[in-house]
Design a protein around this motif. Structure first.
Motif, short mmCIF file in Angstrom:
data_model
loop_
_atom_site.label_atom_id
_atom_site.label_comp_id
_atom_site.label_asym_id
_atom_site.label_seq_id
_atom_site.Cartn_x
_atom_site.Cartn_y
_atom_site.Cartn_z
N LEU A 30 0.83 -1.20 0.00
CA LEU A 30 0.00 0.00 0.00
C LEU A 30 0.87 1.25 0.00
O LEU A 30 0.61 2.21 -0.75
CB LEU A 30 -0.91 -0.01 1.23
N VAL A 31 1.92 1.26 0.80
CA VAL A 31 2.85 2.38 0.82
C VAL A 31 3.50 2.53 -0.55
O VAL A 31 3.60 3.65 -1.09
CB VAL A 31 3.93 2.17 1.90
N ARG A 32 3.92 1.42 -1.11
CA ARG A 32 4.57 1.45 -2.43
C ARG A 32 3.63 2.00 -3.50
O ARG A 32 4.01 2.84 -4.33
CB ARG A 32 5.02 0.03 -2.80
N ALA A 33 2.38 1.54 -3.47
CA ALA A 33 1.41 1.97 -4.48
C ALA A 33 1.10 3.45 -4.35
O ALA A 33 1.01 4.18 -5.36
CB ALA A 33 0.14 1.15 -4.35
N LEU A 34 0.93 3.94 -3.13
CA LEU A 34 0.59 5.34 -2.92
C LEU A 34 1.77 6.26 -3.24
O LEU A 34 1.58 7.40 -3.65
CB LEU A 34 0.13 5.57 -1.48
N ALA A 35 3.00 5.75 -3.06
CA ALA A 35 4.18 6.55 -3.36
C ALA A 35 4.31 6.83 -4.85
O ALA A 35 4.93 7.80 -5.26
CB ALA A 35 5.43 5.85 -2.84
N THR A 36 3.74 5.95 -5.67
CA THR A 36 3.85 6.10 -7.12
C THR A 36 2.52 6.46 -7.78
O THR A 36 2.45 6.56 -9.00
CB THR A 36 4.39 4.79 -7.74
N LEU A 37 1.46 6.65 -6.97
CA LEU A 37 0.14 6.95 -7.52
C LEU A 37 0.02 8.43 -7.85
O LEU A 37 0.18 9.29 -6.98
CB LEU A 37 -0.94 6.55 -6.51
N GLU A 38 -0.28 8.72 -9.10
CA GLU A 38 -0.41 10.11 -9.53
C GLU A 38 -1.58 10.77 -8.79
O GLU A 38 -2.69 10.26 -8.77
CB GLU A 38 -0.66 10.18 -11.03
N GLY A 39 -1.30 11.90 -8.16
CA GLY A 39 -2.35 12.63 -7.45
C GLY A 39 -2.32 12.41 -5.95
O GLY A 39 -2.91 13.17 -5.19
#
Length: 227
Positions: A127-136
């Motif tokens: 989840l941390v990884r995904a949010l770190a690279t999620l645009e916006g």
């Protein structure tokens, strides 16, 4: 003024976070081992109080995160209605009512909390990884999720310490594996947003459940149900 999450992220912050997350990928399967010695001299009531504070704080924080994410990435009622799909931790048989909680033995309840916390070890890292690279998605929500991940590890230590103190020799239960990585990494934006939203709703539900169990357990063990 635009919401915090829609403001540009610090480029340096993003680079550092993503770099660290790639390193985490290599230790994804490493077992968690804790040193229980530091908890031996702490009175059991203090252990309960500390764990309850962490559980309640984490529960409030996960609710904020879930609401912030939906406010920024979930835009239709139909989309939100899909967020109640099955959580991976529903495979654990857990008490749902106050009566069921009170009827559950203390060692069983503690093992349930440990299993739930351990079941979130890998999902929180992803989840941390995904949010770190999620645009916006930017600093506010990302730092909150990192804090939840770190607090979950400390909470797990204290719950294990409580279990060992109350039930010496007790063994942990297995915990359910999370199988949602493909959706969280999907190239399709709707699929990815839904998966993250659902994951956050599940996390919110589980942290609230743990806080409830822990308060009930303290009442039973420390105050002999006189609360």
């Amino acid at each position: 003024m635009r919401p915090v999450l829609s403001q540009p992220c610090s480029w340096v912050l993003q680079v550092l976070l993503v770099s660290n997350l790639f390193l985490w990928e290599n230790i994804y399967s490493m077992p968690m081992c804790f040193d229980m010695e530091e908890y031996i001299e702490i009175p059991i009531e203090e252990l309960f109080d500390s764990a309850i504070v962490m559980a309640q704080y984490t529960s409030n924080l996960t609710r904020q995160i879930s609401e912030e994410f939906d406010a920024n990435f979930v835009h239709s009622l139909g989309y939100k209605a899909r967020n109640f799909s099955t959580c991976h931790t529903t495979l654990l048989a857990t008490p749902a009512s106050n009566e069921q909680i009170q009827q559950t033995k203390s060692d069983v309840l503690l093992k349930m909390m440990i299993s739930i916390s351990r079941a979130w070890y890998h999902p929180l890292k992803q989840l941390v990884r995904a949010l770190a690279t999620l645009e916006g998605a930017c600093k506010t929500i990302l730092l909150k999720v990192i804090e939840v991940e770190e607090t979950n590890q400390k909470f797990l230590e204290e719950i294990k310490a409580i279990l060992v103190r109350i039930h010496p020799g007790a063994e942990e239960n297995i915990y359910p594996a999370w199988m949602g990585l493909a959706d969280v990494r999907s190239a399709d934006e709707d699929t990815r947003h839904f998966a993250l939203s659902n994951l956050l709703h599940c996390l919110d539900s589980d942290t609230d459940k743990i806080a409830t169990y822990l308060e009930a357990l303290k009442c039973s063990i420390i105050h002999n149900n006189n609360c």
